[in-house]
Design a protein around this motif. Structure first.
Motif, mmCIF file in Angstrom:
data_model
loop_
_atom_site.group_PDB
_atom_site.id
_atom_site.type_symbol
_atom_site.label_atom_id
_atom_site.label_comp_id
_atom_site.label_asym_id
_atom_site.label_seq_id
_atom_site.Cartn_x
_atom_site.Cartn_y
_atom_site.Cartn_z
ATOM 1 N N ASP A 1 6.299 9.544 -8.736
ATOM 2 C CA ASP A 1 5.604 9.930 -9.960
ATOM 3 C C ASP A 1 6.483 10.593 -11.019
ATOM 4 O O ASP A 1 6.302 10.338 -12.211
ATOM 5 N N ARG B 1 3.199 2.821 -10.175
ATOM 6 C CA ARG B 1 4.136 2.939 -9.044
ATOM 7 C C ARG B 1 4.641 1.562 -8.616
ATOM 8 O O ARG B 1 5.844 1.363 -8.427
ATOM 9 N N THR B 2 3.720 0.625 -8.456
ATOM 10 C CA THR B 2 4.123 -0.726 -8.056
ATOM 11 C C THR B 2 5.035 -1.340 -9.116
ATOM 12 O O THR B 2 6.058 -1.938 -8.789
ATOM 13 N N GLU C 1 2.003 1.708 -3.546
ATOM 14 C CA GLU C 1 0.893 2.153 -4.389
ATOM 15 C C GLU C 1 0.605 3.644 -4.220
ATOM 16 O O GLU C 1 0.221 4.323 -5.168
ATOM 17 N N HIS C 2 0.808 4.165 -3.003
ATOM 18 C CA HIS C 2 0.475 5.554 -2.709
ATOM 19 C C HIS C 2 1.695 6.476 -2.689
ATOM 20 O O HIS C 2 1.581 7.638 -2.316
ATOM 21 N N ALA C 3 2.846 5.994 -3.116
ATOM 22 C CA ALA C 3 4.097 6.765 -3.060
ATOM 23 C C ALA C 3 4.174 7.755 -4.218
ATOM 24 O O ALA C 3 4.837 7.520 -5.226
ATOM 25 N N SER C 4 3.507 8.882 -4.058
ATOM 26 C CA SER C 4 3.507 9.892 -5.120
ATOM 27 C C SER C 4 4.906 10.453 -5.385
ATOM 28 O O SER C 4 5.150 11.016 -6.446
ATOM 29 N N GLN D 1 -3.605 -6.015 -7.817
ATOM 30 C CA GLN D 1 -3.945 -4.800 -8.547
ATOM 31 C C GLN D 1 -4.576 -5.092 -9.910
ATOM 32 O O GLN D 1 -5.013 -4.170 -10.586
ATOM 33 N N ARG E 1 -2.219 4.734 -12.352
ATOM 34 C CA ARG E 1 -1.209 5.376 -11.505
ATOM 35 C C ARG E 1 -0.668 4.463 -10.395
ATOM 36 O O ARG E 1 0.541 4.332 -10.232
ATOM 37 N N GLU E 2 -1.530 3.837 -9.624
ATOM 38 C CA GLU E 2 -1.041 2.980 -8.531
ATOM 39 C C GLU E 2 -0.303 1.760 -9.074
ATOM 40 O O GLU E 2 0.702 1.324 -8.515
ATOM 41 N N GLU F 1 0.830 -1.210 0.000
ATOM 42 C CA GLU F 1 0.000 0.000 0.000
ATOM 43 C C GLU F 1 0.865 1.261 0.000
ATOM 44 O O GLU F 1 0.539 2.240 -0.661
ATOM 45 N N SER F 2 1.978 1.228 0.727
ATOM 46 C CA SER F 2 2.855 2.405 0.745
ATOM 47 C C SER F 2 3.469 2.640 -0.636
ATOM 48 O O SER F 2 3.649 3.787 -1.045
#
Length: 191
Positions: free
Chosen positions: A21, A114-115, A15-18, A170, A110-111, A12-13
């Motif tokens: 980007d 990142r992954t 996936e949300h690590a903007s 995902q 987007r998520e 989760e960290s």
């Protein structure tokens, strides 16, 4: 399916690590430029085969590296030479698997991007360790080659876990209608 909480927090960290980007967007643009021809994108996505080819292609380097690890554990002069050959086969074959993976990755949300970016970064570290393992073995430093190989296998196992998360949690590259999902024109930049 239940999941170890620490692993779920980790994924989760990611996936949300903007913070990733900028690197994700830059790499995605590079992949889209290099894989511009539609026929090339479709081939690398696996459209002619009816499913993505990246998962199939990773079997060669992983199989070679796992086999090398077994030979390293068993030991013996003949096994050392065979293990060096298998490490080399894995290093060489990982490149084509990566190319197909990059093209699949460039079409994700987007998520997932990142992954996938962390998945590829981790696997490149593992591939680098295997490259050094092969060099050490070639120079006759079998012990160092084995240690680097075991380290490489550990790292690509983490990368494989992230690839599994990307595919199964995902749902990257999975379509509801059974077709191979891909961007037909490569023009979409949203995610």
């Amino acid at each position: 399916m239940p999941e170890i909480r620490a692993l779920r927090r980790l994924t989760e960290s990611i996936e949300h690590a903007s913070v990733l980007d900028k690197a994700v967007d830059l790499d995605r643009k590079v992949v889209r430029v290099l894989a511009r021809p539609r026929a090339l994108r479709q081939l690398l996505h696996g459209v002619p085969f009816g499913h993505p080819i990246h998962p199939l292609m990773v079997q060669v380097p992983l199989g070679a590296w796992i086999s090398a690890a077994v030979l390293d554990l068993v030991g013996g002069r003949g096994n050392a030479k065979a293990a060096k050959t298998l490490v080399g086969v894995g290093v060489v074959s990982a490149g084509s698997a990566s190319v197909a993976g990059y093209v699949d990755w460039s079409a994700l949300d987007r998520e997932q991007l990142r992954t996938g970016w962390v998945h590829q970064a981790v696997n490149w570290v593992g591939l680098t360790l295997y490259g050094f393992s092969w060099l050490q073995r070639k120079r006759g430093n079998t012990g160092a080659g084995k240690l680097l190989g075991f380290a490489g296998l550990t790292v690509v196992s983490v990368g494989g876990y992230l690839g599994g998360h990307l595919s199964y949690r995902q749902r990257a590259g999975v379509s509801r209608d059974g077709e191979v999902p891909y961007e037909s024109d490569g023009a979409s930049e949203s995610a």
